[in-house]
Structure formats: C-alpha cells, structure tokens
Design an enzyme around this catalytic site. Structure first.
Site, PDB file in Angstrom:
ATOM      1  N   CYS A 170       3.455 -18.357  -2.644  1.00 61.46           N
ATOM      2  CA  CYS A 170       2.285 -17.567  -2.246  1.00 61.46           C
ATOM      3  C   CYS A 170       1.040 -18.418  -2.003  1.00 61.46           C
ATOM      4  O   CYS A 170       0.342 -18.240  -1.002  1.00 61.46           O
ATOM      5  CB  CYS A 170       1.996 -16.492  -3.295  1.00 61.46           C
ATOM      6  SG  CYS A 170       2.068 -17.111  -4.998  1.00 61.46           S
ATOM      7  N   HIS A 283      -4.858 -13.735  -4.399  1.00 62.88           N
ATOM      8  CA  HIS A 283      -5.262 -15.086  -4.786  1.00 62.88           C
ATOM      9  C   HIS A 283      -6.503 -15.515  -3.999  1.00 62.88           C
ATOM     10  O   HIS A 283      -6.703 -15.080  -2.865  1.00 62.88           O
ATOM     11  CB  HIS A 283      -4.166 -16.094  -4.432  1.00 62.88           C
ATOM     12  CG  HIS A 283      -2.952 -16.022  -5.302  1.00 62.88           C
ATOM     13  ND1 HIS A 283      -2.849 -15.242  -6.429  1.00 62.88           N
ATOM     14  CD2 HIS A 283      -1.751 -16.686  -5.209  1.00 62.88           C
ATOM     15  CE1 HIS A 283      -1.653 -15.410  -6.978  1.00 62.88           C
ATOM     16  NE2 HIS A 283      -0.969 -16.268  -6.258  1.00 62.88           N
TER      17      HIS A 283
END
Lengths: 375, 375
Positions: A170, A283
């Site tokens: 990710c 994130h």
C-alpha cells in the site's frame, strides 16, 4: 480525474459507520456485470477488510463476470453473503477451488498465497495477489496500472494458461502514484519518505482495536492491546513489521525494493521511516525528492494535475492540503504541499505530501485495475 | 540521564486525567524554594498550558525564588491560584508588573511578548520568552541549555540590567536535542525532517477540542471545529501555521532558521514538513541526516546514550522505539530507529526517530533550564 469534495462537505464527517470496514449493501437495481462471456472470478479472503473492499470495487466499477466464488478459511465456510442481489455461500479455500476460475483475487496473507497461488496457476487461473509473497520474485510482474502496465504485457484471460501478478504494498502504491509522473519527467535519484500509516493496513481487527482503545482511554480505562502490543489511541509508533539487521523494518524495505522493481531502476536511492498513526483507513506520506534534471514546482504541479488517478490539493491561501480523511473511500491519490526543497540547490529538489486510501487504491482498487487489464 | 519507564508500566496508561493539561496540586510538604536571597519571579500567561507547566517545573526542580507574580490577561485577573502551599491572586499584566522582578517567564503569545518584553527589560528584568517574537532578532540569544549555553554567556541575575533570551520553537528544541550531539561529532550538512505534532502545540483549547471531537466522532456526531478548521480526530493535516510564498509554512521555517542560529552555522541545509497528528502533548520527528564526516550507527548510539537530556530507546529485537505517549510528562527527549541511511553512500547518513514532550522540554522545562543558568 475525479475531484475530491471539500473537507467541509458532509462527505467528510467521520461518522461512526465509516470507522468500520464498509459492509456490502446490495444496490437496488440489478447490475449488468453478470455476463455469459465474461470471466469467472474467485475472491480469496472474502471476509477480510480488503476482501470486502474487492466486492465493493467490483460492484462500483461494474466489473464483468459470469460467476464468482467467495473463498475464505474453514472458519467462515458455510456463511451467507449477498453480492449484487445474489446470495452466495462462502466456500472453504481448497486445492480444488480454482477449477474453471479465470481470475482469482487473493488477499488472505502471505502463507495462503504462497501455497494456493501456484495451485491456482497450475489450474490455468490468473492470480492477482495482494500479499508480499511474490512481489520481489523475478519474472512475476509487480504492477501499478497507471505506473508500469507494460510489466504485465501479454498476460490476458483466454491465453490458456495461468499467471501470477503481484499487487505492490500500500505505501509503495500511494507513494509511486504521485512520484512516478515526476520521475518520468526529471528522474528521481534519491527519495526520503516518512509515512503516517492508518490502522487498516493491519486489517479490520486493528481498526476495531483503535476504536475500542479510544473509547477506553476516553473513559479512563486501560486500553485493550491485542493486535498491537502498545497503546495506539492518541499515540503513534514505529511500524510493527519485523526489524531487519540493517535496522530498517520490512515495511520500509518494501518501499525501497518495490520502487526499484516497479521503476525497473536498480540505482534509485530510497530511504523510509514507517510510522503508524491513529487514523482509520488512509495513509499519508511526506516525500523529499532529489532529481537528476531540474523540475520547478509549477511544472511539477502541472504534471501532477494531468496524472491519471492523482488529484492535486494544494491551496496555500486557505491552507487546504491532502488529509487522510479527505481521501478515505476515494479512488484517487491526493498530492499537495508541492514546493521547491530549500535544502537543495536550484530546482533539483521537491517536497510533497501524499494521501491515499489504504484499502482502496492501496489494495483492492489497484488489484481490480490489474484484473481489468487482463480482459 | 533518567530512564523512561517501559510502555507496559501503569505510567503509560493514558487516563482521562492525562488528556488535560496538568493542574497544579500543592505538595504536602513545605517546599524550600522560597528563599530571601533568591530572585523574584514573574510568570506571564500563567493560566495557559505552558504557564501551568512553568509552575509544575519550578516546583519539580525546587527553583529558588523570594517572590513570584502570577500574571495573565484582564480576564483572569483576580482569580485565585495555589502554588507550593501559598495562595496567589492572579494579577493583570500591565507596564508596572515588572517593578522589582528579576526573571520573567513569558508564554502569552507573540504580540504580548513584543509589547511587554522590552518594557520588562527596561525595568531590569531578564525575560525568558517562549514566543517567536524575538527568536530571530540579532543579538538576542536563542538557547537550548544542553546545546548552546555559550550564547547567553554573561547574562546573569544581579548584573544590574535586563535582557531578553528567546526559547526556541518546540519542534526545533526536540529535534536539536537529538541531532546536536551527532552534529558536534560529524557535522550535519543537510537534514530532512518530517514532524508528527501534538495538539498541545496549539494550546490547551486544542487539546480539549481533540478530546471533544473524538467523543463526537465515536458517537456519530459532526465534530466541533473551533480551533482548527477541519476534523482532527482520527485524521492528520498540514500544520496550521501561515503558508509563505515559498510554499513552506512558518512552523517549518522555524526549524530551518532556528537551527542555523542555534548552531551558528549559516550553511546547514534543512527542509521540513510539519504535520499535526491526533496525539495530545508530545511531538515526534522523523529525521534524515547527511554528515560531512563518516558516523556509523554504533558510534551514533554511544554518543546519544551519553548526551544530556537524551534517552535512547532502540530495542530492535522487541520493536521498542520512542512513542509520544512514552515521553509525555517526561523531561528527556527519546531517540530511536538509529540506523545507517541505505540511500547514502558509506557512513555519511543516518535516519533517526525522535519524541519529546511538547509542553515540557519543548517549552516550559527549556525556559526554566535557561532561568537556572541565570542564577
């Protein structure tokens, strides 16, 4: 390039609902994605946070399929699941699961992928694997469709044989979505990344633990620490991935190594410090870039504004820049704080700040974009 | 060098109480710090988060004084306050407040400092100012006692004249506490900093807003945004300081400029990205360092282990590194993740991760350490 809503819009109220991984709600109209000549699919790890997001994204994008197998561990086998107005019984993942399956989307952890990935390939299935099991293996494409689609050239449904394609980590996907368009223009020589990583990267249970701990702390109770060994609510800590002898953790080395493989550039210098912050599902990354060629900040902004899958949020006058909340449940990666790095001479350096939904573009969406390229 | 407790100890349960700035509780024994020949003190902004911490630290360190004036705005004037078993009436800050005051600790914002700082100096008071008003002014020392005590040489109580001494910004203090010992050994050429900054940097009201918002979000209500214009709970955002034409915000430029002044090195290259994270009262910073001389990670660890005011938390085997919670209400700055930067050749680079209490070493403690040097 879809626009993101302004943070003041209702969309950005972080309601109780959005604290939990999205449960699939069948749409009222019958979707048209169930088609006779479309591929047969399997979702491995369908009960997990990413597995559930696979279903959301397949539905959102009207991904065509003629059948879909819902696979999970023995524990979940037999449970019912509704997807696009049809009822499915979750099946236990076995070596026979892949008979007649064209595309399998895996998100059930590295050891499951390591064992069942090759089994599926032997059956002629094309596996899009979300784990780290095969990412660095030579000959296995590691793909971000907007970045290096050429890496999976020739792999198509109907070519009569199976294949493995790895979905990057990710943090790598979110970082490279923003940095690659700049890299293609001015060649990145060195990149210093500090991450601000959400709970979702450790799965649905970690998101629940963050919520539970936060309630406990607000009530003056000791926090429950099951997933992480230390308090997460109102705190942050170095990423929980194992530490290597170099002092880097595995999460950091994924950014280093995967960047080199995806860019096909063994010489690019990358360092990263990966930190978990008490945020639910997106994130953020602070990225410092050194380029080989000059690249001024206005050109960089123009490049990013026209980059696929990227949205620029960089309003200095109103101090409006990307936030994890603003990209949550969104497809696009947001970039802002684009500025000339004052610590480098001339126009050889830039600082940027990137946010992306960890479950969506960081995992499920990217995998399904890969699957779309197989058709 | 005091050791920090392990995170599993009760000390690290983030109880409801610790969400709010520490209220002063008078100790049961009579303190000995009230002394006839000791300096007379004034605390300007005594009702604020840092003002309250000034009192805590004065008490914890048995700072000697013969009298102490509690000064605040008109709004708080007349209120009662108990400190070291004595009752005080909070007085309104006026131009006459500094008659007979030897040392004044200011933490009431830049405009108050700009006006009343010189007034106090004219009365012969030595002002230790916590605002940014005078930090970059030539001739005014900008001091971290462990780093550059020489900058305030010759300034003493009893020398018969006033003086201004500036306390650096919290992020600068916390960063340089860890980096300076390494800089003195191998000379930092370039530093890339990404911060993870706590609510306390924006004052007690911001801490309360983070707590309130978190409760609201958990109850599915829209978050109250008074101090910050966007949701802070379960989110993070670029620091709220004004953005300059360079694209840097003022908080980031403090790190750049203050480092140069404190190190007396106009050539050191610094870039910073300052981010607010939903943590209560301690900052974290990810720092990438380029040195002129080689410095291996073992030597760096040894240097930091013997550095005053610094504690090394770097246990790779158990993944135990500094966290904001672990340094909260502690004097020492904690450093960990000390490792050779793989993106630099040889031993010319290091990555480190630093945490420090923003209200304590980032503000009140540093100011009182400066005051101790005046005696």
């Amino acid at each position: 390039m879809a626009a993101l809503a302004h943070p003041s819009s209702q969309n950005h109220l972080f309601t109780k609902l959005s604290l939990r991984p999205k449960k699939f709600t069948p749409p009222s109209r019958i979707r048209m994605s169930l088609q006779e000549n479309a591929p047969s699919l399997a979702v491995v790890g369908v009960t997990g946070a990413v597995g559930q997001e696979f279903l959301s994204v397949l539905s959102d994008r009207d991904f065509p399929y003629r059948s879909i197998k819902m696979l999970a561990s023995k524990r979940s086998a037999g449970k019912q699941l509704t997807f696009q107005d049809r009822n499915y019984t979750i099946e236990e993942l076995t070596e026979d699961s892949f008979d007649g399956v064209d595309i399998a989307l895996f998100s059930a952890g590295g050891s499951i992928s390591k064992h069942f990935g090759p089994v599926a390939v032997d059956k002629g299935t094309i596996v899009v694997d979300n784990s780290s099991a095969f990412r660095m293996e030579e000959g296995i494409p590691l793909v971000i469709p907007e970045v290096n689609p050429e890496a999976m050239e020739g792999i198509k449904v109907g070519m009569g044989k199976g294949a493995l394609i790895a979905n990057p980590n990710c943090s790598t996907i979110i970082c490279l979505m923003a940095v690659t368009p700049l890299h293609k223009h001015a060649k990145v020589q060195r990149m210093v990344v500090s991450t601000y990583q959400a709970a979702s990267g450790a799965g649905a249970a970690a998101m629940e633990e963050l919520e539970l701990q936060t309630r406990e702390v607000l009530e003056g109770k000791p926090p429950t620490c099951n997933i992480f060994k230390q308090q997460y609510a109102f705190n942050l800590f170095s990423h929980n991935a194992p530490i290597l002898s170099s002092g880097y953790n595995e999460e950091e080395m994924k950014l280093v190594k995967e960047t080199r493989k995806i860019w096909n550039d063994k010489n690019v210098k990358v360092t990263a410090t990966c930190i978990r912050v008490p945020v639910m599902r997106a994130h953020a990354e602070s990225v410092n870039l050194q380029f080989q060629q000059p690249l001024d900040e206005d050109t960089a902004k123009d490049i990013l504004k026209s980059a696929p899958g990227v949205v620029v949020i960089d309003d200095r006058a109103s101090n409006h820049f990307p936030t994890p909340l603003e990209v949550s449940k969104k497809d696009n990666v947001a970039v802002g704080r684009i500025r000339r790095d004052l610590s480098q001479d001339g126009n050889q350096g830039l600082d940027i700040f990137v946010c992306g939904d960890q479950i969506r573009k960081g995992a499920a969406l990217n995998a399904i974009q890969i699957a779309e390229m197989l058709l």
